[in-house]
Design a protein around this motif. Sequence first.
Motif, PDB file in Angstrom:
ATOM      1  N   ALA A  15      -1.056   2.828 -14.151  1.00  0.00           N
ATOM      2  CA  ALA A  15       0.347   2.447 -14.294  1.00  0.00           C
ATOM      3  C   ALA A  15       0.495   2.391 -15.784  1.00  0.00           C
ATOM      4  O   ALA A  15       1.679   2.951 -16.148  1.00  0.00           O
ATOM      5  N   ALA A  16      -0.287   2.138 -16.661  1.00  0.00           N
ATOM      6  CA  ALA A  16       0.051   2.258 -18.072  1.00  0.00           C
ATOM      7  C   ALA A  16       0.178   3.732 -18.548  1.00  0.00           C
ATOM      8  O   ALA A  16       0.907   4.028 -19.383  1.00  0.00           O
ATOM      9  N   ARG A  17      -0.679   4.437 -18.172  1.00  0.00           N
ATOM     10  CA  ARG A  17      -0.657   5.728 -18.538  1.00  0.00           C
ATOM     11  C   ARG A  17       0.345   6.774 -18.036  1.00  0.00           C
ATOM     12  O   ARG A  17       0.944   7.265 -18.722  1.00  0.00           O
ATOM     13  N   THR A  18       0.676   6.570 -16.653  1.00  0.00           N
ATOM     14  CA  THR A  18       1.611   7.503 -16.136  1.00  0.00           C
ATOM     15  C   THR A  18       2.882   6.839 -15.636  1.00  0.00           C
ATOM     16  O   THR A  18       3.808   7.585 -14.766  1.00  0.00           O
ATOM     17  N   GLY A  19       2.952   5.620 -15.426  1.00  0.00           N
ATOM     18  CA  GLY A  19       4.199   4.934 -14.928  1.00  0.00           C
ATOM     19  C   GLY A  19       5.417   4.775 -15.723  1.00  0.00           C
ATOM     20  O   GLY A  19       5.397   5.201 -17.000  1.00  0.00           O
ATOM     21  N   LYS A  20       6.383   4.476 -15.178  1.00  0.00           N
ATOM     22  CA  LYS A  20       7.726   4.317 -15.773  1.00  0.00           C
ATOM     23  C   LYS A  20       7.628   2.821 -16.619  1.00  0.00           C
ATOM     24  O   LYS A  20       7.287   1.877 -15.993  1.00  0.00           O
ATOM     25  N   ARG A  21       8.352   2.739 -17.847  1.00  0.00           N
ATOM     26  CA  ARG A  21       8.175   1.695 -18.342  1.00  0.00           C
ATOM     27  C   ARG A  21       9.777   1.140 -18.719  1.00  0.00           C
ATOM     28  O   ARG A  21      10.639   1.684 -19.029  1.00  0.00           O
ATOM     29  N   ALA A  22       9.690  -0.466 -18.807  1.00  0.00           N
ATOM     30  CA  ALA A  22      11.231  -0.799 -18.909  1.00  0.00           C
ATOM     31  C   ALA A  22      10.601  -2.236 -19.975  1.00  0.00           C
ATOM     32  O   ALA A  22       9.906  -2.985 -19.389  1.00  0.00           O
ATOM     33  N   ALA A  23      11.473  -2.764 -20.839  1.00  0.00           N
ATOM     34  CA  ALA A  23      11.082  -3.936 -21.519  1.00  0.00           C
ATOM     35  C   ALA A  23      12.272  -4.694 -21.647  1.00  0.00           C
ATOM     36  O   ALA A  23      13.480  -4.178 -21.821  1.00  0.00           O
ATOM     37  N   GLN A  32       4.419   2.293 -11.386  1.00  0.00           N
ATOM     38  CA  GLN A  32       3.645   3.768 -11.229  1.00  0.00           C
ATOM     39  C   GLN A  32       4.079   3.866  -9.600  1.00  0.00           C
ATOM     40  O   GLN A  32       3.781   3.099  -8.638  1.00  0.00           O
ATOM     41  N   PRO A  33       4.780   4.898  -9.227  1.00  0.00           N
ATOM     42  CA  PRO A  33       5.155   5.264  -7.995  1.00  0.00           C
ATOM     43  C   PRO A  33       3.887   5.831  -7.308  1.00  0.00           C
ATOM     44  O   PRO A  33       3.130   6.666  -7.807  1.00  0.00           O
ATOM     45  N   VAL A  34       3.601   5.319  -6.074  1.00  0.00           N
ATOM     46  CA  VAL A  34       2.377   5.606  -5.301  1.00  0.00           C
ATOM     47  C   VAL A  34       2.843   6.473  -4.240  1.00  0.00           C
ATOM     48  O   VAL A  34       3.587   6.106  -3.438  1.00  0.00           O
ATOM     49  N   PRO A  35       2.272   7.721  -4.086  1.00  0.00           N
ATOM     50  CA  PRO A  35       2.854   8.769  -3.053  1.00  0.00           C
ATOM     51  C   PRO A  35       2.564   8.157  -1.737  1.00  0.00           C
ATOM     52  O   PRO A  35       1.333   7.532  -1.215  1.00  0.00           O
ATOM     53  N   ALA A  36       3.652   8.185  -0.842  1.00  0.00           N
ATOM     54  CA  ALA A  36       3.671   7.486   0.517  1.00  0.00           C
ATOM     55  C   ALA A  36       3.642   8.561   1.401  1.00  0.00           C
ATOM     56  O   ALA A  36       4.653   9.547   1.322  1.00  0.00           O
ATOM     57  N   PRO A  80      13.088  -5.753   2.935  1.00  0.00           N
ATOM     58  CA  PRO A  80      11.746  -5.817   3.427  1.00  0.00           C
ATOM     59  C   PRO A  80      11.199  -4.659   3.575  1.00  0.00           C
ATOM     60  O   PRO A  80       9.841  -4.563   3.160  1.00  0.00           O
ATOM     61  N   GLU A  81      11.561  -3.499   3.727  1.00  0.00           N
ATOM     62  CA  GLU A  81      10.900  -2.234   3.862  1.00  0.00           C
ATOM     63  C   GLU A  81      10.445  -1.650   2.592  1.00  0.00           C
ATOM     64  O   GLU A  81       9.464  -1.119   2.412  1.00  0.00           O
ATOM     65  N   LEU A  82      11.018  -2.207   1.250  1.00  0.00           N
ATOM     66  CA  LEU A  82      10.321  -2.169   0.180  1.00  0.00           C
ATOM     67  C   LEU A  82       8.940  -2.583  -0.049  1.00  0.00           C
ATOM     68  O   LEU A  82       8.199  -1.916  -0.720  1.00  0.00           O
ATOM     69  N   LEU A  83       8.712  -3.886   0.300  1.00  0.00           N
ATOM     70  CA  LEU A  83       7.554  -4.520   0.248  1.00  0.00           C
ATOM     71  C   LEU A  83       6.682  -3.923   1.259  1.00  0.00           C
ATOM     72  O   LEU A  83       5.338  -4.115   0.971  1.00  0.00           O
ATOM     73  N   ARG A  84       7.019  -3.488   2.583  1.00  0.00           N
ATOM     74  CA  ARG A  84       5.986  -2.938   3.536  1.00  0.00           C
ATOM     75  C   ARG A  84       5.367  -1.535   3.115  1.00  0.00           C
ATOM     76  O   ARG A  84       4.486  -1.244   3.278  1.00  0.00           O
ATOM     77  N   ASN A  85       6.751  -0.763   2.775  1.00  0.00           N
ATOM     78  CA  ASN A  85       6.233   0.514   2.357  1.00  0.00           C
ATOM     79  C   ASN A  85       6.808   1.233   1.197  1.00  0.00           C
ATOM     80  O   ASN A  85       7.476   2.111   1.054  1.00  0.00           O
ATOM     81  N   GLY A  86       6.963   0.450   0.034  1.00  0.00           N
ATOM     82  CA  GLY A  86       7.728   0.601  -1.022  1.00  0.00           C
ATOM     83  C   GLY A  86       6.978   1.753  -1.912  1.00  0.00           C
ATOM     84  O   GLY A  86       7.653   2.458  -2.378  1.00  0.00           O
ATOM     85  N   GLY A  87       5.522   1.831  -1.920  1.00  0.00           N
ATOM     86  CA  GLY A  87       4.931   2.950  -2.516  1.00  0.00           C
ATOM     87  C   GLY A  87       4.904   2.834  -4.258  1.00  0.00           C
ATOM     88  O   GLY A  87       5.045   3.643  -4.823  1.00  0.00           O
ATOM     89  N   TRP A  88       4.734   1.527  -4.602  1.00  0.00           N
ATOM     90  CA  TRP A  88       5.031   1.094  -5.970  1.00  0.00           C
ATOM     91  C   TRP A  88       3.764   0.275  -6.509  1.00  0.00           C
ATOM     92  O   TRP A  88       3.457  -0.787  -5.616  1.00  0.00           O
ATOM     93  N   ASP A  89       3.232   0.630  -7.547  1.00  0.00           N
ATOM     94  CA  ASP A  89       2.347  -0.374  -8.076  1.00  0.00           C
ATOM     95  C   ASP A  89       3.257  -0.897  -9.297  1.00  0.00           C
ATOM     96  O   ASP A  89       3.530  -0.148 -10.322  1.00  0.00           O
ATOM     97  N   LEU A  90       3.346  -2.137  -9.628  1.00  0.00           N
ATOM     98  CA  LEU A  90       4.219  -2.784 -10.509  1.00  0.00           C
ATOM     99  C   LEU A  90       3.195  -3.488 -11.447  1.00  0.00           C
ATOM    100  O   LEU A  90       2.421  -4.489 -10.975  1.00  0.00           O
TER     101      LEU A  90
END
Length: 121
Positions: A15-23, A32-36, A80-90
Motif C-alpha cells: 500500500a505504501a509503495r503503489t497506493g494512492k495517498r492523501a494527508a 491500494q486498489p485490489v483487483p476484484a 454496504p457493497e463497498l465493505l463486501r466487495n470494495g477491493g481496497w486495502d486502506l
Amino acid sequence: MALPRIKQRRDFLRAARTGKRAARPGLILQAQPVPAAGPDAAPLRVGFTVTKKVGNAVVRNRTKRRLREAARFVLGEAPPELLRNGGWDLVLIGRDDTRKRDFRTLMGDLRGCLKQTGVLP
C-alpha cells in the motif's frame, strides 16, 4: 461492526509503495486498489500504524484506538457493497495531531482522505 484487518507487513508495504495517498492534519491514508474479479471480490481491509515519533507505546496505542473508532464510524456510513466487495486495502497512519484533534474533525479528515483517493464517491 468489526472491519477486516491488514496484518501482514507485505500488505502494508504494498500500500505504501503503489497506493494512492492523501494527508490531513489528523492522519495519512494510503489506499491500494485490489483487483476484484466477479462475485468473489476481496472485501475492503483496513490497517493501522503509528510511528515511534508520535510517542511511547501508550500514546501510540491510544492513537490507533482513535483511528479504529473513526474508521468504524466513517466506513459504517459507507454503502454496504463497498465493505463486501470494495477491493481496497486502506492503511491509516496516525500523526501527532491524531490524539489532540476533536473526534468529529478527525472523522472529517478521514472522509476527506477517502474521497480524495477515490474510495468513497
